[in-house]
Design an enzyme around this catalytic site. Structure first.
Site, PDB file in Angstrom:
ATOM      1  N   ASN A   1     -12.110  -2.483  -0.810  1.00  0.00           N
ATOM      2  CA  ASN A   1     -10.828  -3.052  -1.243  1.00  0.00           C
ATOM      3  C   ASN A   1      -9.774  -1.957  -1.312  1.00  0.00           C
ATOM      4  O   ASN A   1     -10.045  -0.857  -1.816  1.00  0.00           O
ATOM      5  CB  ASN A   1     -11.050  -3.661  -2.639  1.00  0.00           C
ATOM      6  CG  ASN A   1      -9.905  -4.523  -3.126  1.00  0.00           C
ATOM      7  OD1 ASN A   1      -9.477  -5.432  -2.402  1.00  0.00           O
ATOM      8  ND2 ASN A   1      -9.413  -4.258  -4.329  1.00  0.00           N
TER       9      ASN A   1
ATOM     10  N   ASP B   1       0.587 -10.214  -5.061  1.00  0.00           N
ATOM     11  CA  ASP B   1       1.820 -10.443  -5.824  1.00  0.00           C
ATOM     12  C   ASP B   1       2.969  -9.910  -4.983  1.00  0.00           C
ATOM     13  O   ASP B   1       2.793  -8.992  -4.194  1.00  0.00           O
ATOM     14  CB  ASP B   1       1.789  -9.853  -7.246  1.00  0.00           C
ATOM     15  CG  ASP B   1       1.333  -8.416  -7.327  1.00  0.00           C
ATOM     16  OD1 ASP B   1       1.353  -7.706  -6.291  1.00  0.00           O
ATOM     17  OD2 ASP B   1       0.953  -7.970  -8.424  1.00  0.00           O
TER      18      ASP B   1
ATOM     19  N   GLU C   1      -5.370  -9.257  -4.252  1.00  0.00           N
ATOM     20  CA  GLU C   1      -4.550  -9.002  -5.453  1.00  0.00           C
ATOM     21  C   GLU C   1      -3.096  -9.355  -5.189  1.00  0.00           C
ATOM     22  O   GLU C   1      -2.182  -8.606  -5.545  1.00  0.00           O
ATOM     23  CB  GLU C   1      -4.678  -7.526  -5.872  1.00  0.00           C
ATOM     24  CG  GLU C   1      -6.107  -7.090  -6.123  1.00  0.00           C
ATOM     25  CD  GLU C   1      -6.229  -5.623  -6.574  1.00  0.00           C
ATOM     26  OE1 GLU C   1      -5.201  -5.001  -6.920  1.00  0.00           O
ATOM     27  OE2 GLU C   1      -7.365  -5.119  -6.576  1.00  0.00           O
TER      28      GLU C   1
ATOM     29  N   HIS D   1      -0.204  -6.122  -2.560  1.00  0.00           N
ATOM     30  CA  HIS D   1       0.878  -5.980  -3.551  1.00  0.00           C
ATOM     31  C   HIS D   1       2.143  -5.694  -2.748  1.00  0.00           C
ATOM     32  O   HIS D   1       2.380  -4.567  -2.328  1.00  0.00           O
ATOM     33  CB  HIS D   1       0.582  -4.819  -4.497  1.00  0.00           C
ATOM     34  CG  HIS D   1      -0.633  -5.039  -5.351  1.00  0.00           C
ATOM     35  ND1 HIS D   1      -0.685  -6.015  -6.316  1.00  0.00           N
ATOM     36  CD2 HIS D   1      -1.834  -4.412  -5.387  1.00  0.00           C
ATOM     37  CE1 HIS D   1      -1.879  -5.966  -6.922  1.00  0.00           C
ATOM     38  NE2 HIS D   1      -2.596  -5.012  -6.366  1.00  0.00           N
TER      39      HIS D   1
ATOM     40  N   GLU E   1      -9.901   1.563  -3.257  1.00  0.00           N
ATOM     41  CA  GLU E   1      -8.808   2.533  -3.067  1.00  0.00           C
ATOM     42  C   GLU E   1      -9.281   3.945  -2.760  1.00  0.00           C
ATOM     43  O   GLU E   1      -8.787   4.919  -3.328  1.00  0.00           O
ATOM     44  CB  GLU E   1      -7.905   2.540  -4.311  1.00  0.00           C
ATOM     45  CG  GLU E   1      -7.319   1.178  -4.602  1.00  0.00           C
ATOM     46  CD  GLU E   1      -6.334   1.187  -5.783  1.00  0.00           C
ATOM     47  OE1 GLU E   1      -6.213   2.220  -6.464  1.00  0.00           O
ATOM     48  OE2 GLU E   1      -5.702   0.145  -6.005  1.00  0.00           O
TER      49      GLU E   1
HETATM   50  C1  XIL Z   1      -4.332  -3.229 -12.671  1.00  0.00           C
HETATM   51  C2  XIL Z   1      -4.299  -4.209 -13.796  1.00  0.00           C
HETATM   52  O1  XIL Z   1      -3.597  -5.344 -13.354  1.00  0.00           O
HETATM   53  C3  XIL Z   1      -3.624  -3.628 -15.001  1.00  0.00           C
HETATM   54  O2  XIL Z   1      -3.773  -4.515 -16.115  1.00  0.00           O
HETATM   55  C4  XIL Z   1      -4.258  -2.299 -15.356  1.00  0.00           C
HETATM   56  O3  XIL Z   1      -3.534  -1.717 -16.438  1.00  0.00           O
HETATM   57  C5  XIL Z   1      -4.243  -1.378 -14.171  1.00  0.00           C
HETATM   58  O4  XIL Z   1      -4.913  -2.012 -13.095  1.00  0.00           O
HETATM   59  N1  XIL Z   1      -5.246  -2.172  -7.770  1.00  0.00           N
HETATM   60  C6  XIL Z   1      -6.392  -2.640  -8.327  1.00  0.00           C
HETATM   61  C7  XIL Z   1      -6.337  -3.350  -9.620  1.00  0.00           C
HETATM   62  O5  XIL Z   1      -7.451  -2.578  -7.696  1.00  0.00           O
HETATM   63  O6  XIL Z   1      -7.508  -3.165 -10.369  1.00  0.00           O
HETATM   64  C8  XIL Z   1      -5.157  -2.942 -10.448  1.00  0.00           C
HETATM   65  O7  XIL Z   1      -5.100  -3.738 -11.608  1.00  0.00           O
HETATM   66  C9  XIL Z   1      -3.900  -3.055  -9.625  1.00  0.00           C
HETATM   67  C10 XIL Z   1      -3.958  -2.172  -8.408  1.00  0.00           C
END
Ligand code: XIL
Length: 672
Positions: free
Chosen positions: A208, A275, A273, A245, A165
């Site tokens: 990422n 969802d 990641e 996401h 990020e």
């Molecule tokens: C999130 C986790 O799912 C949570 O449990 C934590 O509190 C915060 O981080 N981008 C990422 C992940 O790269 O590491 C994040 O994960 C979600 C967004």
């Protein structure tokens, strides 16, 4: 292949009379139901060489429902928080690997891949790092963190999110403000990747980010420019992770374009990641399909198992409900992996669609790509009978080595065909496989057992196993599938040889095919659960005259169809080797001709062009490049490739001393 001396001359008069009628199945055992489609996410993804993973929280590992789904469905794991800086190095120089190890050890024990997440990120970053204002201090702190963490997990991580990020949202296309950018400048990303490469050269190094899924977004373009710049300057980067996401609308319509465009820069892409708010079935299917349609999209990770495990639990964005039941989105994700043309081949075009096999084939051949490499104790005349899988970014090739005194095995691996000739040859007679007669290997991954198998002939049908295909020393000593030659083979073999053992499984049974150089293809069977034990019920699966159904049989599952493909090597009226082909809807069924004659062969000198020069007139013992690498031996329906043995047409003399080399056929008449 035949272990002993072989006739060099063939009689055209006899061979021109070969029949090409359908092969019969005398006394076949009843057909097994055809249900090869896998029933879990990980197994289905593995059929195309991909993984399907999930984020895992160490705190949930004592929940049996959670671990039950984890181990049943997923073959890759990303620690959700346990490898982040604020867990691993909360105080400077004090490393806490406990929670990360809990997840990593558990995954290793179960053969699940591990994604490392994440080394350099502006969030979940301890205050002591955020407070650093001196560039030299921050540089050494960052590099030390990367080095210590990667060293600890060295060799066990498939891919590391080295930087997470780093780009800003909105229209700037620039990097966001963070202690790293503000103190070290934008070059911190390059520095992190270079440090990472030297810490663990075996891990893929990923950048990422989120909101980089829509191709035209400024943020996507900013990341794209960085990756392009890295590739052009040789900064080590192997993959881009798109977090994905998504809102309820799912992926943007350009998602597959974005994946393809990043991949075209020469990096893998991964959905890291996933969802989706409310988990709409179409949104999940579209996301999964986009990955399946891009050859270098190597895997998908969902960010949690049940909705109640999600960081967005209010939006119910995952594939399992709070009770651990599969949601409709689960089924659509699974179907999207099986239904479309899910192919995995590094050099494949980005997009394909499903299709059945054609009824005639045309091929273009490479030159000889792989030649024997002799050393002080191995004087090798020919390299033969290749078996090949594409796994973990590499082709892994096993082959017979031949010379006047006999046969043994060799292993080599390389990342693309241009490297094949320079790969190191590992002689397997130096391993527990041992010296003496071992030939005609076949390699596959037994997914239920999470173990690689190498099947080969020793006079009996033998096998060795290995937890790690890339470790030539990991193979076990030979064991036999049969206590002795089955009666039916003894009764039919005549003056032939028992050769070319081949294993393939559907969802219920495993089958062991073999040839006798006397016109018979044999088949034995056992259950998937009993494999490698219990092979019985040996029958003649196919028969023809001796040279028409000689040896080197291959059997495959055709992806996205209910078709199996049988190839058998024949000796043509010109005395040269070629392949005939048949299909069946069941591994235990009877075989109908597909392209099975000299005029319409599967692969023969008359349907192969040789742009680099006609170095061989034999298209002999080899193997298809598969879509996956497991026991189902699934091949794509499109753009087939076949690794074969060929030789200088002028060579003659002692059969075992012939100068066999390996070349690659690529299908040129694929319509999909
Ligand atoms: C999130 C986790 O799912 C949570 O449990 C934590 O509190 C915060 O981080 N981008 C990422 C992940 O790269 O590491 C994040 O994960 C979600 C967004």
């Amino acid at each position: 292949m035949n272990p002993l001396k072989r006739l060099g001359r063939r009689r055209a008069s006899v061979l021109s009379l070969l029949a090409v009628a359908a092969l019969v199945t005398p006394g076949a055992a009843s057909a097994a139901p055809d249900a090869v489609r896998a029933s879990t996410l990980g197994a289905q993804a593995a059929q195309s060489g991909r993984y399907f993973g999930t984020a895992v929280a160490a705190g949930r590992l004592d929940d049996g429902t959670y671990t039950g789904i984890l181990d049943r469905e997923f073959n890759s794991v990303t620690p959700e928080n346990e490898m982040k800086w604020d867990t691993i190095e909360r105080s400077r120089g004090q490393f806490n690997f406990g929670p990360g190890d809990q997840i990593a050890n558990r995954a290793s024990q179960r053969g699940q891949r591990l994604r490392g997440h994440t080394l350099v990120w502006h969030q979940q970053l301890p205050d002591w790092v955020k407070a650093i204002r001196d560039a030299n201090t921050l540089r050494s702190v960052m590099n030390n963190h990367i080095t210590q963490v990667m060293n600890h997990y060295k060799g066990r991580i498939y891919a590391w999110d080295v930087v997470n990020e780093a780009f800003a949202d909105g229209g700037s296309g620039q990097m966001r403000s963070s202690v790293f950018r503000d103190v070290l400048g934008t070059g911190f990303i390059e520095e992190a990747f270079r440090t990472a490469r030297s810490a663990d050269p075996s891990a893929k190094l990923c950048y990422n980010d989120y909101n980089i899924e829509n191709w035209s977004d400024a943020k996507t373009q900013g990341v794209y420019r960085m990756v392009r710049d890295f590739k052009s300057r040789g900064v080590p980067i192997d993959c881009v992770g798109l977090q994905s996401h998504f809102g309820a609308g799912g992926p943007p319509s350009s998602f597959q374009t974005t994946l393809s465009n990043f991949a075209a820069l020469g990096v893998d892409v991964q959905i890291t990641e996933l969802d989706i708010a409310q988990a709409p079935t179409a949104a999940y299917a579209n996301t999964v399909r986009a990955c399946m349609n891009v050859a270098r999209c190597t895997g998908i990770t969902v960010w949690g198992i049940r909705d109640s495990d999600s960081w967005r639990s209010g939006e119910n964005p995952l594939l399992f409900d709070r009770n651990g039941n599969k949601k409709p989105a689960y089924q659509s994700a699974l179907t999207a992996m099986g239904g479309s043309a899910a192919v995995r081949r590094a050099d494949a075009p980005a997009t394909r669609s499903a299709a059945a096999l054609p009824t005639s084939f045309r091929w273009s051949s490479s030159g000889a790509l792989i030649a024997p490499k002799s050393d002080s104790t191995h004087n090798i005349a020919g390299i033969k009978d290749p078996s090949v899988v594409y796994y973990n970014g590499k082709y892994h090739v096993f082959a017979s080595t031949a010379n006047a005194s006999g046969y043994n095995l060799v292993y080599l691996s390389f990342s693309d065909w241009s490297q094949a000739g320079s790969a190191t040859h590992h002689y397997l007679d130096r391993t527990a496989i041992g010296t003496g007669y071992r030939a005609a290997p076949q390699v596959f991954y037994n997914a239920p057992q999470r173990l690689w198998y190498l099947v080969y002939q020793t006079g009996n049908a033998s096998y060795s196993t290995n937890p790690d295909i890339s470790n030539p020393n990991g193979w076990s000593a030979p064991r036999n599938f049969y206590s002795s030659m089955p009666d039916i083979i003894r009764q039919n073999i005549g003056n032939g040889y028992w050769v070319d053992m081949w294993v393939i499984c559907d969802s219920a049974n495993c089958y062991l095919f073999s040839s006798d150089d006397n016109g018979h293809l044999y088949r034995s069977q056992t259950t998937v659960g009993q494999f490698p034990n219990g092979f019985t019920n040996t029958v003649i699966a196919a028969q023809d005259s001796k040279y028409a159904l000689f040896e080197a049989s291959n059997v495959y599952k055709v992806q996205g169809s209910n078709q199996y493909l049988l190839l058998v090597e024949a000796i043509g009226s010109d005395g040269r080797r070629y392949f005939r082909s048949w299909t069946s809807s069941s591994l235990a069924g009877s075989w109908s001709p597909l392209a099975a004659s000299e005029g319409n062969p599967f692969a023969r000198s008359n349907n192969v062009t040789f742009p680099a020069g006609a170095w061989s007139r034999d298209i002999s013992h080899g193997e298809m490049i598969r879509a996956g690498y497991d026991q189902t031996l699934t091949i794509p329906a499109c753009k087939l490739q076949y690794l074969y043995q060929g030789k200088n047409p002028d060579a003659g003399g002692d059969y075992n001393s012939l100068p066999w080399r390996l070349g690659l056929l690529t299908q040129t008449n694929s319509t999909c």
